[in-house]
Scaffold this motif. Structure first.
Motif, PDB file in Angstrom:
ATOM      1  N   ASP A   1      21.437   8.663  -2.290  1.00 55.80           N
ATOM      2  CA  ASP A   1      22.014   7.892  -1.187  1.00 55.80           C
ATOM      3  C   ASP A   1      21.904   6.408  -1.498  1.00 55.80           C
ATOM      4  OD1 ASP A   1      19.438   7.009  -0.432  1.00 55.80           O
ATOM      5  OD2 ASP A   1      19.163   8.671   0.963  1.00 55.80           O
TER       6      ASP A   1
ATOM      7  N   ASP B   1       0.829  -1.220   0.000  1.00 53.15           N
ATOM      8  CA  ASP B   1       0.000   0.000   0.000  1.00 53.15           C
ATOM      9  C   ASP B   1       0.859   1.264   0.000  1.00 53.15           C
ATOM     10  OD1 ASP B   1      -2.125  -1.637   0.021  1.00 53.15           O
ATOM     11  OD2 ASP B   1      -2.622  -1.369   2.151  1.00 53.15           O
TER      12      ASP B   1
ATOM     13  N   ALA C   1       9.673   2.206  -3.061  1.00 56.19           N
ATOM     14  CA  ALA C   1       9.621   3.662  -3.300  1.00 56.19           C
ATOM     15  C   ALA C   1      10.572   4.434  -2.387  1.00 56.19           C
ATOM     16  CB  ALA C   1       8.201   4.172  -3.144  1.00 56.19           C
ATOM     17  N   GLY C   2      11.626   3.747  -1.908  1.00 58.53           N
ATOM     18  CA  GLY C   2      12.609   4.451  -1.077  1.00 58.53           C
ATOM     19  C   GLY C   2      12.100   4.646   0.338  1.00 58.53           C
ATOM     20  N   GLN C   3      12.652   5.634   0.992  1.00 57.06           N
ATOM     21  CA  GLN C   3      12.265   5.912   2.380  1.00 57.06           C
ATOM     22  C   GLN C   3      10.768   6.181   2.488  1.00 57.06           C
ATOM     23  OE1 GLN C   3      13.708   5.911   5.390  1.00 57.06           O
ATOM     24  NE2 GLN C   3      11.856   6.735   6.325  1.00 57.06           N
ATOM     25  N   ASP C   4      10.116   5.615   3.501  1.00 59.16           N
ATOM     26  CA  ASP C   4       8.728   5.953   3.791  1.00 59.16           C
ATOM     27  C   ASP C   4       8.690   7.402   4.268  1.00 59.16           C
ATOM     28  OD1 ASP C   4       6.273   6.453   5.085  1.00 59.16           O
ATOM     29  OD2 ASP C   4       5.959   4.300   5.327  1.00 59.16           O
ATOM     30  N   LEU C   5       8.045   8.241   3.467  1.00 54.80           N
ATOM     31  CA  LEU C   5       8.073   9.679   3.761  1.00 54.80           C
ATOM     32  C   LEU C   5       7.013  10.087   4.773  1.00 54.80           C
ATOM     33  CD1 LEU C   5       8.718  11.046   0.150  1.00 54.80           C
ATOM     34  CD2 LEU C   5      10.366  10.852   2.034  1.00 54.80           C
TER      35      LEU C   5
ATOM     36  N   LEU D   1      18.756  12.984   8.979  1.00 51.08           N
ATOM     37  CA  LEU D   1      18.821  11.983   7.909  1.00 51.08           C
ATOM     38  C   LEU D   1      20.186  11.294   7.888  1.00 51.08           C
ATOM     39  CD1 LEU D   1      16.880  13.710   4.980  1.00 51.08           C
ATOM     40  CD2 LEU D   1      16.023  12.469   6.965  1.00 51.08           C
TER      41      LEU D   1
ATOM     42  N   ALA E   1      15.923   5.542  -2.651  1.00 54.89           N
ATOM     43  CA  ALA E   1      16.757   4.463  -2.119  1.00 54.89           C
ATOM     44  C   ALA E   1      16.339   3.114  -2.695  1.00 54.89           C
ATOM     45  CB  ALA E   1      16.664   4.434  -0.598  1.00 54.89           C
TER      46      ALA E   1
ATOM     47  N   SER F   1      19.807   8.401   9.977  1.00 54.34           N
ATOM     48  CA  SER F   1      19.045   7.362   9.279  1.00 54.34           C
ATOM     49  C   SER F   1      19.959   6.602   8.311  1.00 54.34           C
ATOM     50  CB  SER F   1      17.887   8.021   8.516  1.00 54.34           C
ATOM     51  OG  SER F   1      17.306   7.112   7.639  1.00 54.34           O
TER      52      SER F   1
ATOM     53  N   ARG G   1       2.580  -3.712  -6.877  1.00 51.38           N
ATOM     54  CA  ARG G   1       2.971  -3.102  -8.142  1.00 51.38           C
ATOM     55  C   ARG G   1       4.307  -2.365  -8.096  1.00 51.38           C
ATOM     56  NH1 ARG G   1       2.014   2.428  -8.839  1.00 51.38           N
ATOM     57  NH2 ARG G   1       0.727   3.448  -7.246  1.00 51.38           N
TER      58      ARG G   1
ATOM     59  N   LEU H   1       3.863   1.255  -1.481  1.00 49.93           N
ATOM     60  CA  LEU H   1       4.843   0.915  -2.521  1.00 49.93           C
ATOM     61  C   LEU H   1       6.147   0.373  -1.921  1.00 49.93           C
ATOM     62  CD1 LEU H   1       4.291   3.737  -5.212  1.00 49.93           C
ATOM     63  CD2 LEU H   1       2.958   1.684  -4.754  1.00 49.93           C
TER      64      LEU H   1
ATOM     65  N   ARG I   1       8.328  11.617   7.739  1.00 48.92           N
ATOM     66  CA  ARG I   1       9.268  12.724   7.488  1.00 48.92           C
ATOM     67  C   ARG I   1       8.557  14.075   7.360  1.00 48.92           C
ATOM     68  NH1 ARG I   1      12.365   9.547   9.211  1.00 48.92           N
ATOM     69  NH2 ARG I   1      14.097   8.550   8.120  1.00 48.92           N
TER      70      ARG I   1
ATOM     71  N   PHE J   1      15.336  11.580  -5.477  1.00 50.16           N
ATOM     72  CA  PHE J   1      15.833  12.438  -4.391  1.00 50.16           C
ATOM     73  C   PHE J   1      15.702  13.933  -4.709  1.00 50.16           C
ATOM     74  CE2 PHE J   1      18.252   8.501  -4.673  1.00 50.16           C
ATOM     75  CZ  PHE J   1      18.094   7.969  -3.418  1.00 50.16           C
TER      76      PHE J   1
ATOM     77  N   SER K   1       7.789   1.103   0.595  1.00 50.57           N
ATOM     78  CA  SER K   1       8.782   2.080   1.072  1.00 50.57           C
ATOM     79  C   SER K   1       9.348   1.598   2.411  1.00 50.57           C
ATOM     80  CB  SER K   1       8.163   3.474   1.174  1.00 50.57           C
ATOM     81  OG  SER K   1       6.968   3.431   1.909  1.00 50.57           O
TER      82      SER K   1
HETATM   83  O1  T3D Z   1      14.714   9.880   5.163  1.00 48.58           O
HETATM   84  C1  T3D Z   1      15.771   9.261   5.245  1.00 48.58           C
HETATM   85  O2  T3D Z   1      15.932   8.365   6.081  1.00 48.58           O
HETATM   86  C2  T3D Z   1      16.851   9.565   4.266  1.00 48.58           C
HETATM   87  C3  T3D Z   1      16.865   8.555   3.213  1.00 48.58           C
HETATM   88  C4  T3D Z   1      16.209   8.775   2.064  1.00 48.58           C
HETATM   89  C5  T3D Z   1      16.134   7.753   1.021  1.00 48.58           C
HETATM   90  C6  T3D Z   1      15.075   8.000   0.024  1.00 48.58           C
HETATM   91  O3  T3D Z   1      14.616   7.041  -0.563  1.00 48.58           O
HETATM   92  S1  T3D Z   1      14.540   9.594  -0.293  1.00 48.58           S
HETATM   93  C7  T3D Z   1      13.345   9.336  -1.590  1.00 48.58           C
HETATM   94  C8  T3D Z   1      12.016   8.889  -1.055  1.00 48.58           C
HETATM   95  N1  T3D Z   1      11.131   8.430  -2.089  1.00 48.58           N
HETATM   96  C9  T3D Z   1      10.505   9.247  -2.917  1.00 48.58           C
HETATM   97  O4  T3D Z   1      10.666  10.447  -2.911  1.00 48.58           O
HETATM   98  C10 T3D Z   1       9.508   8.608  -3.856  1.00 48.58           C
HETATM   99  C11 T3D Z   1       8.096   9.023  -3.465  1.00 48.58           C
HETATM  100  N2  T3D Z   1       7.142   8.350  -4.301  1.00 48.58           N
HETATM  101  C12 T3D Z   1       6.889   8.714  -5.562  1.00 48.58           C
HETATM  102  O5  T3D Z   1       7.504   9.615  -6.116  1.00 48.58           O
HETATM  103  C13 T3D Z   1       5.784   7.997  -6.272  1.00 48.58           C
HETATM  104  O6  T3D Z   1       4.976   7.379  -5.313  1.00 48.58           O
HETATM  105  C14 T3D Z   1       6.319   6.923  -7.239  1.00 48.58           C
HETATM  106  C15 T3D Z   1       6.972   7.603  -8.453  1.00 48.58           C
HETATM  107  C16 T3D Z   1       7.278   5.968  -6.582  1.00 48.58           C
HETATM  108  C17 T3D Z   1       5.102   6.099  -7.764  1.00 48.58           C
HETATM  109  O7  T3D Z   1       4.117   6.973  -8.265  1.00 48.58           O
HETATM  110  P1  T3D Z   1       2.645   6.432  -8.512  1.00 48.58           P
HETATM  111  O8  T3D Z   1       1.879   7.548  -9.148  1.00 48.58           O
HETATM  112  O9  T3D Z   1       2.723   5.155  -9.260  1.00 48.58           O
HETATM  113  O10 T3D Z   1       2.045   6.065  -7.062  1.00 48.58           O
HETATM  114  P2  T3D Z   1       1.548   7.081  -5.946  1.00 48.58           P
HETATM  115  O11 T3D Z   1       0.090   7.346  -6.148  1.00 48.58           O
HETATM  116  O12 T3D Z   1       2.431   8.247  -5.843  1.00 48.58           O
HETATM  117  O13 T3D Z   1       1.747   6.194  -4.631  1.00 48.58           O
HETATM  118  C18 T3D Z   1       0.847   5.169  -4.266  1.00 48.58           C
HETATM  119  C19 T3D Z   1       0.713   5.189  -2.762  1.00 48.58           C
HETATM  120  O14 T3D Z   1       1.983   4.910  -2.184  1.00 48.58           O
HETATM  121  C20 T3D Z   1       0.305   6.565  -2.248  1.00 48.58           C
HETATM  122  O15 T3D Z   1      -0.463   6.375  -1.091  1.00 48.58           O
HETATM  123  P3  T3D Z   1      -2.063   6.611  -1.139  1.00 48.58           P
HETATM  124  O16 T3D Z   1      -2.279   7.978  -1.654  1.00 48.58           O
HETATM  125  O17 T3D Z   1      -2.570   5.544  -2.066  1.00 48.58           O
HETATM  126  O18 T3D Z   1      -2.489   6.411   0.281  1.00 48.58           O
HETATM  127  C21 T3D Z   1       1.623   7.177  -1.854  1.00 48.58           C
HETATM  128  O19 T3D Z   1       1.510   8.174  -0.878  1.00 48.58           O
HETATM  129  C22 T3D Z   1       2.348   5.967  -1.293  1.00 48.58           C
HETATM  130  N3  T3D Z   1       3.802   6.174  -1.397  1.00 48.58           N
HETATM  131  C23 T3D Z   1       4.563   6.170  -2.485  1.00 48.58           C
HETATM  132  N4  T3D Z   1       5.820   6.407  -2.168  1.00 48.58           N
HETATM  133  C24 T3D Z   1       5.864   6.560  -0.831  1.00 48.58           C
HETATM  134  C25 T3D Z   1       4.573   6.394  -0.328  1.00 48.58           C
HETATM  135  N5  T3D Z   1       4.297   6.496   0.969  1.00 48.58           N
HETATM  136  C26 T3D Z   1       5.329   6.773   1.822  1.00 48.58           C
HETATM  137  N6  T3D Z   1       6.578   6.935   1.380  1.00 48.58           N
HETATM  138  C27 T3D Z   1       6.904   6.830   0.099  1.00 48.58           C
HETATM  139  N7  T3D Z   1       8.184   6.963  -0.318  1.00 48.58           N
END
Ligand code: T3D
Length: 263
Positions: free
Chosen positions: A145, A23, A63-67, A81, A114, A84, A59, A25, A70, A137, A27
């Motif tokens: 990272d 749910d 999706a990297g860190q659970d935001l 961070l 990530a 982390s 699917r 992705l 954050r 990022f 993360s």
């Molecule tokens: O913080 C630290 O510890 C530092 C370390 C950092 C490492 C990192 O990874 S930083 C980068 C974090 N990740 C992102 O910025 C990616 C965020 N996600 C997205 O950009 C998009 O979700 C995707 C491109 C991956 C996919 O897009 P799409 O349109 O297929 O799906 P969506 O609708 O955006 O997401 C579906 C659900 O997953 C949605 O929840 P909802 O609305 O159905 O309740 C969305 O909020 C949730 N979701 C997706 N990515 C994350 C997430 N929830 C929490 N954290 C996420 N990263």
């Protein structure tokens, strides 16, 4: 659907790890990191595990860190961070990279932040045709990272690595293969079958030889030619004394499949 954030399945020497927070992705949370650390400890301590597959439920790959944890209020204390990374991401990448057994990422869907770089830290990346890789990022004001700034330029060259990191554009699985970021694109329906078939081959392969291949190739990223030739000599000397080498040569002449033991 199970509540476990990491599903583990062990069969015929292969440990299959499935990130299981579909749910969100898949993360990464602290809990998921700790489960992954436990799984890696198991691989480190159990010689009968000969290969690892990492994939995602639903699917997405990851999706990297659970935001969700954050989000900050304007006057709130910002998260550390660096802590982390030091506590979770860096040990994960270091330990994955240092394992003695081959690791396979079976990227079943989007791999972002990530999540993308954890996949790139594995030895072989198979990606489903519908998968994509996003250096997300830059979109939230962070830098790469999880080893991305190390693996990406080495895989695709500095120009493409900069493009990917600075734009955060999604790279299709086919483009990722063409760029040399990953090993192979496969049809979505064939992903797990392909990854498991390769893992089974690794599990039947010569453990010392496979570990040595990983080691010399990793070292080549920082060694000069002289150092690398010395390393090849020392490695080959050691492998040449192994039972597995003797068995490999014997099996070749006896026209049969070798039976490797890791000795
Ligand atoms: O913080 C630290 O510890 C530092 C370390 C950092 C490492 C990192 O990874 S930083 C980068 C974090 N990740 C992102 O910025 C990616 C965020 N996600 C997205 O950009 C998009 O979700 C995707 C491109 C991956 C996919 O897009 P799409 O349109 O297929 O799906 P969506 O609708 O955006 O997401 C579906 C659900 O997953 C949605 O929840 P909802 O609305 O159905 O309740 C969305 O909020 C949730 N979701 C997706 N990515 C994350 C997430 N929830 C929490 N954290 C996420 N990263």
């Amino acid at each position: 659907m199970s509540e476990e954030p990491l599903l583990t399945k062990r069969e015929n020497g292969v440990l299959e790890l499935t990130l299981n927070r579909p749910d969100a992705l898949n993360s990464m949370t602290e809990e998921l990191h700790l489960k992954l650390q436990d799984a890696i400890s198991q691989v480190e301590s159990d010689e009968t595990i000969r290969a690892v597959i990492l994939t995602g439920a639903g699917r997405a790959f990851c999706a990297g860190q659970d935001l969700s944890g954050r989000r900050q209020t304007i006057d709130g204390e910002p998260p550390d961070l660096g802590h982390s990374l030091e506590t979770y991401y860096n040990p994960l990448i270091r330990r994955l990279y240092a394992l003695r057994v081959p690791t396979i990422a079976a990227v079943n869907g989007v791999a972002a932040g990530a999540g993308a770089n954890i996949a790139l830290a594995c030895d072989l990346v198979f990606a489903a045709k519908s998968a994509k890789f996003i250096q997300a990022f830059c979109k939230i004001g962070l830098g790469p990272d999880s080893g991305g700034s190390y693996f990406l330029p080495r895989a695709v060259g500095l120009a493409k690595a900069k493009g990917l990191a600075l734009t955060g554009e999604a790279v299709s699985a086919e483009d990722a293969e063409r760029l040399g970021m990953i090993w192979q694109v496969v049809d979505d329906t064939a992903l797990m079958e392909t990854a498991r078939a390769q893992a089974a081959k690794f599990a039947d392969g010569p453990p010392l030889g496979l570990a040595a291949i990983r080691h010399v190739l990793h070292q080549s990223l920082s060694n000069d030619l002289d150092a690398q030739l010395d390393l090849e000599r020392d490695t080959q000397r050691e492998l040449g004394r192994s039972n597995d080498y003797r068995e490999g040569v014997l099996a070749f002449f006896e026209k049969r499949t070798p039976k490797f033991t890791g000795r």
